[in-house]
Design a protein around this motif. Sequence first.
Motif, PDB file in Angstrom:
ATOM      1  N   GLN A  49      -6.922   0.235   6.618  1.00  0.00           N
ATOM      2  CA  GLN A  49      -7.606  -0.468   5.349  1.00  0.00           C
ATOM      3  C   GLN A  49      -7.786   0.639   4.333  1.00  0.00           C
ATOM      4  OE1 GLN A  49      -8.465  -3.857   5.037  1.00  0.00           O
ATOM      5  NE2 GLN A  49      -8.938  -3.106   2.901  1.00  0.00           N
ATOM      6  N   THR A  50      -8.254   1.732   4.562  1.00  0.00           N
ATOM      7  CA  THR A  50      -8.074   2.955   3.638  1.00  0.00           C
ATOM      8  C   THR A  50      -6.952   3.056   2.887  1.00  0.00           C
ATOM      9  OG1 THR A  50     -10.056   3.754   4.864  1.00  0.00           O
ATOM     10  CG2 THR A  50      -8.955   5.120   3.511  1.00  0.00           C
ATOM     11  N   SER A  51      -5.625   3.114   3.790  1.00  0.00           N
ATOM     12  CA  SER A  51      -4.407   3.461   3.322  1.00  0.00           C
ATOM     13  C   SER A  51      -4.106   2.259   2.310  1.00  0.00           C
ATOM     14  CB  SER A  51      -3.294   3.370   4.191  1.00  0.00           C
ATOM     15  OG  SER A  51      -3.775   4.804   5.155  1.00  0.00           O
ATOM     16  N   ARG A  52      -4.467   0.966   2.585  1.00  0.00           N
ATOM     17  CA  ARG A  52      -4.069  -0.164   1.895  1.00  0.00           C
ATOM     18  C   ARG A  52      -4.792   0.185   0.454  1.00  0.00           C
ATOM     19  NH1 ARG A  52      -5.917  -6.287   2.524  1.00  0.00           N
ATOM     20  NH2 ARG A  52      -4.650  -7.293   0.967  1.00  0.00           N
ATOM     21  N   GLU A  53      -6.010   0.194   0.598  1.00  0.00           N
ATOM     22  CA  GLU A  53      -6.907   0.317  -0.746  1.00  0.00           C
ATOM     23  C   GLU A  53      -6.415   1.743  -1.509  1.00  0.00           C
ATOM     24  OE1 GLU A  53     -11.043   0.672   0.341  1.00  0.00           O
ATOM     25  OE2 GLU A  53     -11.070  -1.421   1.230  1.00  0.00           O
ATOM     26  N   ASN A  54      -5.978   2.645  -1.040  1.00  0.00           N
ATOM     27  CA  ASN A  54      -5.302   3.712  -1.632  1.00  0.00           C
ATOM     28  C   ASN A  54      -4.148   3.510  -2.276  1.00  0.00           C
ATOM     29  OD1 ASN A  54      -4.949   6.740  -2.320  1.00  0.00           O
ATOM     30  ND2 ASN A  54      -3.228   6.554  -1.099  1.00  0.00           N
ATOM     31  N   SER A  55      -3.061   2.509  -1.828  1.00  0.00           N
ATOM     32  CA  SER A  55      -2.264   2.107  -2.440  1.00  0.00           C
ATOM     33  C   SER A  55      -2.496   1.065  -3.608  1.00  0.00           C
ATOM     34  CB  SER A  55      -1.117   1.363  -1.325  1.00  0.00           C
ATOM     35  OG  SER A  55      -0.723   2.195  -0.226  1.00  0.00           O
ATOM     36  N   TYR A  56      -3.333   0.418  -3.425  1.00  0.00           N
ATOM     37  CA  TYR A  56      -3.710  -0.621  -4.379  1.00  0.00           C
ATOM     38  C   TYR A  56      -4.352   0.215  -5.597  1.00  0.00           C
ATOM     39  CZ  TYR A  56      -6.905  -3.687  -7.077  1.00  0.00           C
ATOM     40  OH  TYR A  56      -7.404  -4.383  -8.086  1.00  0.00           O
ATOM     41  N   TRP A  57      -4.956   1.129  -5.536  1.00  0.00           N
ATOM     42  CA  TRP A  57      -5.687   1.952  -6.717  1.00  0.00           C
ATOM     43  C   TRP A  57      -4.333   2.722  -7.249  1.00  0.00           C
ATOM     44  CZ3 TRP A  57      -9.606   0.390  -8.923  1.00  0.00           C
ATOM     45  CH2 TRP A  57     -10.324  -0.200  -8.731  1.00  0.00           C
ATOM     46  N   LEU A  58      -3.486   3.161  -6.603  1.00  0.00           N
ATOM     47  CA  LEU A  58      -2.504   3.888  -7.064  1.00  0.00           C
ATOM     48  C   LEU A  58      -1.448   3.013  -7.928  1.00  0.00           C
ATOM     49  CD1 LEU A  58      -0.983   6.036  -4.018  1.00  0.00           C
ATOM     50  CD2 LEU A  58      -2.016   6.701  -6.221  1.00  0.00           C
ATOM     51  N   TRP A  59      -1.166   1.415  -7.433  1.00  0.00           N
ATOM     52  CA  TRP A  59      -0.653   0.421  -8.110  1.00  0.00           C
ATOM     53  C   TRP A  59      -1.361   0.312  -9.518  1.00  0.00           C
ATOM     54  CZ3 TRP A  59       3.233  -2.229  -9.254  1.00  0.00           C
ATOM     55  CH2 TRP A  59       3.227  -3.550  -9.574  1.00  0.00           C
ATOM     56  N   ARG A  60      -2.864   0.202  -9.304  1.00  0.00           N
ATOM     57  CA  ARG A  60      -3.617   0.033 -10.631  1.00  0.00           C
ATOM     58  C   ARG A  60      -3.428   1.293 -11.566  1.00  0.00           C
ATOM     59  NH1 ARG A  60      -8.401  -2.786 -10.426  1.00  0.00           N
ATOM     60  NH2 ARG A  60      -8.965  -1.904 -12.362  1.00  0.00           N
ATOM     61  N   ASN A  61      -3.159   2.380 -11.068  1.00  0.00           N
ATOM     62  CA  ASN A  61      -3.023   3.603 -12.029  1.00  0.00           C
ATOM     63  C   ASN A  61      -1.652   3.629 -12.585  1.00  0.00           C
ATOM     64  OD1 ASN A  61      -1.824   6.657 -11.928  1.00  0.00           O
ATOM     65  ND2 ASN A  61      -3.798   6.536 -12.406  1.00  0.00           N
ATOM     66  N   TYR A  62      -0.718   3.137 -11.930  1.00  0.00           N
ATOM     67  CA  TYR A  62       0.657   2.722 -12.228  1.00  0.00           C
ATOM     68  C   TYR A  62       0.546   1.750 -13.587  1.00  0.00           C
ATOM     69  CZ  TYR A  62       5.003   0.372 -12.959  1.00  0.00           C
ATOM     70  OH  TYR A  62       6.019  -0.579 -13.532  1.00  0.00           O
ATOM     71  N   LYS A  63      -0.055   0.681 -13.274  1.00  0.00           N
ATOM     72  CA  LYS A  63      -0.051  -0.392 -14.380  1.00  0.00           C
ATOM     73  C   LYS A  63      -0.741   0.023 -15.669  1.00  0.00           C
ATOM     74  CE  LYS A  63      -0.427  -4.687 -13.244  1.00  0.00           C
ATOM     75  NZ  LYS A  63      -1.034  -5.929 -12.547  1.00  0.00           N
ATOM     76  N   SER A  64      -1.824   0.882 -15.411  1.00  0.00           N
ATOM     77  CA  SER A  64      -2.680   1.302 -16.667  1.00  0.00           C
ATOM     78  C   SER A  64      -1.776   2.010 -17.759  1.00  0.00           C
ATOM     79  CB  SER A  64      -3.831   1.949 -16.261  1.00  0.00           C
ATOM     80  OG  SER A  64      -3.441   3.200 -15.656  1.00  0.00           O
ATOM     81  N   GLN A  65      -0.824   2.781 -17.083  1.00  0.00           N
ATOM     82  CA  GLN A  65      -0.028   3.688 -18.206  1.00  0.00           C
ATOM     83  C   GLN A  65       0.668   2.819 -19.074  1.00  0.00           C
ATOM     84  OE1 GLN A  65       3.131   5.978 -16.364  1.00  0.00           O
ATOM     85  NE2 GLN A  65       3.552   4.619 -14.776  1.00  0.00           N
ATOM     86  N   PRO A 166       6.849  -1.697  -8.347  1.00  0.00           N
ATOM     87  CA  PRO A 166       6.399  -2.898  -7.703  1.00  0.00           C
ATOM     88  C   PRO A 166       6.794  -3.150  -6.214  1.00  0.00           C
ATOM     89  CG  PRO A 166       7.175  -3.196  -9.875  1.00  0.00           C
ATOM     90  CD  PRO A 166       7.610  -2.033  -9.626  1.00  0.00           C
ATOM     91  N   LEU A 167       8.013  -2.313  -5.944  1.00  0.00           N
ATOM     92  CA  LEU A 167       8.551  -2.609  -4.586  1.00  0.00           C
ATOM     93  C   LEU A 167       7.874  -1.598  -3.769  1.00  0.00           C
ATOM     94  CD1 LEU A 167      12.425  -2.257  -5.270  1.00  0.00           C
ATOM     95  CD2 LEU A 167      11.170  -4.616  -4.487  1.00  0.00           C
ATOM     96  N   SER A 301      12.781  -4.487   4.549  1.00  0.00           N
ATOM     97  CA  SER A 301      13.685  -4.916   3.232  1.00  0.00           C
ATOM     98  C   SER A 301      13.493  -4.398   2.064  1.00  0.00           C
ATOM     99  CB  SER A 301      13.821  -6.471   3.312  1.00  0.00           C
ATOM    100  OG  SER A 301      12.639  -6.878   3.190  1.00  0.00           O
ATOM    101  N   THR A 302      12.488  -4.385   1.816  1.00  0.00           N
ATOM    102  CA  THR A 302      11.635  -3.562   0.404  1.00  0.00           C
ATOM    103  C   THR A 302      11.970  -2.250   0.450  1.00  0.00           C
ATOM    104  OG1 THR A 302       9.837  -5.477   0.087  1.00  0.00           O
ATOM    105  CG2 THR A 302       9.714  -3.835  -1.119  1.00  0.00           C
ATOM    106  N   ASN A 303      11.755  -1.641   1.417  1.00  0.00           N
ATOM    107  CA  ASN A 303      11.894  -0.354   1.539  1.00  0.00           C
ATOM    108  C   ASN A 303      13.390   0.326   1.362  1.00  0.00           C
ATOM    109  OD1 ASN A 303      13.077   2.138   3.617  1.00  0.00           O
ATOM    110  ND2 ASN A 303      10.875   2.622   2.992  1.00  0.00           N
ATOM    111  N   PHE A 304      14.248  -0.700   1.910  1.00  0.00           N
ATOM    112  CA  PHE A 304      15.635  -0.431   1.512  1.00  0.00           C
ATOM    113  C   PHE A 304      16.059  -0.176   0.153  1.00  0.00           C
ATOM    114  CE2 PHE A 304      16.659  -2.142   6.115  1.00  0.00           C
ATOM    115  CZ  PHE A 304      16.393  -0.815   6.737  1.00  0.00           C
ATOM    116  N   ARG A 305      15.740  -1.397  -0.554  1.00  0.00           N
ATOM    117  CA  ARG A 305      15.845  -1.638  -1.930  1.00  0.00           C
ATOM    118  C   ARG A 305      15.127  -0.600  -2.799  1.00  0.00           C
ATOM    119  NH1 ARG A 305      13.811  -6.994  -3.671  1.00  0.00           N
ATOM    120  NH2 ARG A 305      12.346  -7.120  -2.136  1.00  0.00           N
ATOM    121  N   ARG A 306      14.123  -0.175  -2.623  1.00  0.00           N
ATOM    122  CA  ARG A 306      13.202   1.057  -3.167  1.00  0.00           C
ATOM    123  C   ARG A 306      14.070   2.328  -3.050  1.00  0.00           C
ATOM    124  NH1 ARG A 306      10.360   4.926  -1.531  1.00  0.00           N
ATOM    125  NH2 ARG A 306       9.883   4.154   0.372  1.00  0.00           N
ATOM    126  N   ARG A 307      14.465   2.618  -2.009  1.00  0.00           N
ATOM    127  CA  ARG A 307      15.106   3.894  -1.642  1.00  0.00           C
ATOM    128  C   ARG A 307      16.588   3.774  -2.408  1.00  0.00           C
ATOM    129  NH1 ARG A 307      14.980   3.995   4.592  1.00  0.00           N
ATOM    130  NH2 ARG A 307      16.626   5.581   4.143  1.00  0.00           N
TER     131      ARG A 307
END
Length: 492
Positions: A49-65, A166-167, A301-307
Amino acid sequence: MKNLIILFMLFVLQLLCTNCFAQPAQRTMSLQEVVELAQEQSAAARQAQTSRENSYWLWRNYKSQYLPQLSMSANLPDFSRTITPVTQPDGTIDFRPVANNYSELSLNLEQVIGATGGRVFVTSLMQRFDDFDRDQKRYNGNPAIIGIEQPLFAFNKLAWDKRIEPLRYQESQRQFLEEKEKIAVKATELYFDLLLAQTNRTIATKNLANNDTLYHIASEKYKLGRLSKNDLLQLRLAVLNADLAQAQATLDEQTATLALKTFVGLKDSLLLQLLTPEQVPATTVKAGFALAEARKNRKESTNFRRRLLEAESKVAKAKGDNGLNASLFATFGLTNSGGNFTDIYTRPGNQQSARIGFSMPILDWGRQRSDIKVTELNRQLVQYTVEQEEATFEQEVLTQVNQYNTLKSRIATTAEADAIAQERYDITKSTFVIGRISITDLNIALSEKDQARRAYIISLSEFWKAYYNLRQLTLFDFERNEALRAEATNKN
């Protein structure tokens, strides 16, 4: 004959009263309850759950720019008192004391342009200079400056991030679901470790009681001359072995209980009594359907496209950084100065600036070509690696489906074998009491009964582990016929 009847009645009475003694306080739990508890409160669940929340806030940080950024900067104050060399009219140098303060305040509004990689900005600037030796003050400012800064022909990180990030976020959400199913697999493994230990302890307790009763019956037969001493000693040895087996089974149960409680996060001192999960899902999983759901739901499937996109972006960066690089910078605004603060905003004059700069390699001895070639080969390597991982992933899903269906069909066989072995032992035991079969036949029936019971528990264990492994590989609930979904992220 009368003595044998009495002993037989005592034997039956002891069997009926084996489980009649008071038991310590205990908590009865099913497999589903243990899995849900582990997914909610275990240390592994909190980590996921902590890792998931960390990913969420990283996503928020990305969108804010990509949103407008408003900032303020200031130097309040910037005071200086020193002796400074000053050039005189005749060219000589004189050292004069200087005491001044320089203050600056600016307000900046900035917006990036994702499609081009540039930025536009609006700035308002105010400066004040105080000369304490001459008791003077001056103001200078820019009420408003509008500008643009745009790289030309350069690598556009913003545009690539819009395709990659997003991926990455989607991948992190699916990773959370996979971690939850991994917890379910581990909880299932520990659950059946304890269930098997409890089964062994139950078997050992019953065997000890049965062997002890049979030994006493055999002792009476020996006194009457109807049993050899060799058989009597063999029964006594069976009692001792059963006693050792019970002690070991009790220790194994305590160890398995501690392991399960530690993983799940149970801190009470209650004994756990686990239910045997005999009701298995009726669904037979089709390989093609499971593979389609795995491709749709899993992070792979998402990981393959992202890489692949990241590899493409590195090629684009190598080409953009090693070719013609140019940038455009232009501003238009208002400016003024005066002895008072209000003078800055009284009939300000225009201020413009424009600049285009460029750089390009002329002779680099093949460095540009080699940089691009390395990134292209790395991209090709990623493509080959992804193709191999896709094939391995598909094979893993198909293998797990076959294992699930095979283990599901095996349960009915082991359940029937368990029932038959138990019935056969009961018949053999009764026949031995009346003296119609040897102790060897009794021991064989006892061994087969115990083996059949353990085989049934093990078959259930392997099935349920395969069940949760299949859920982890597909992120699909085959009982409810729906994809697994995670609850909303805490956005506090």
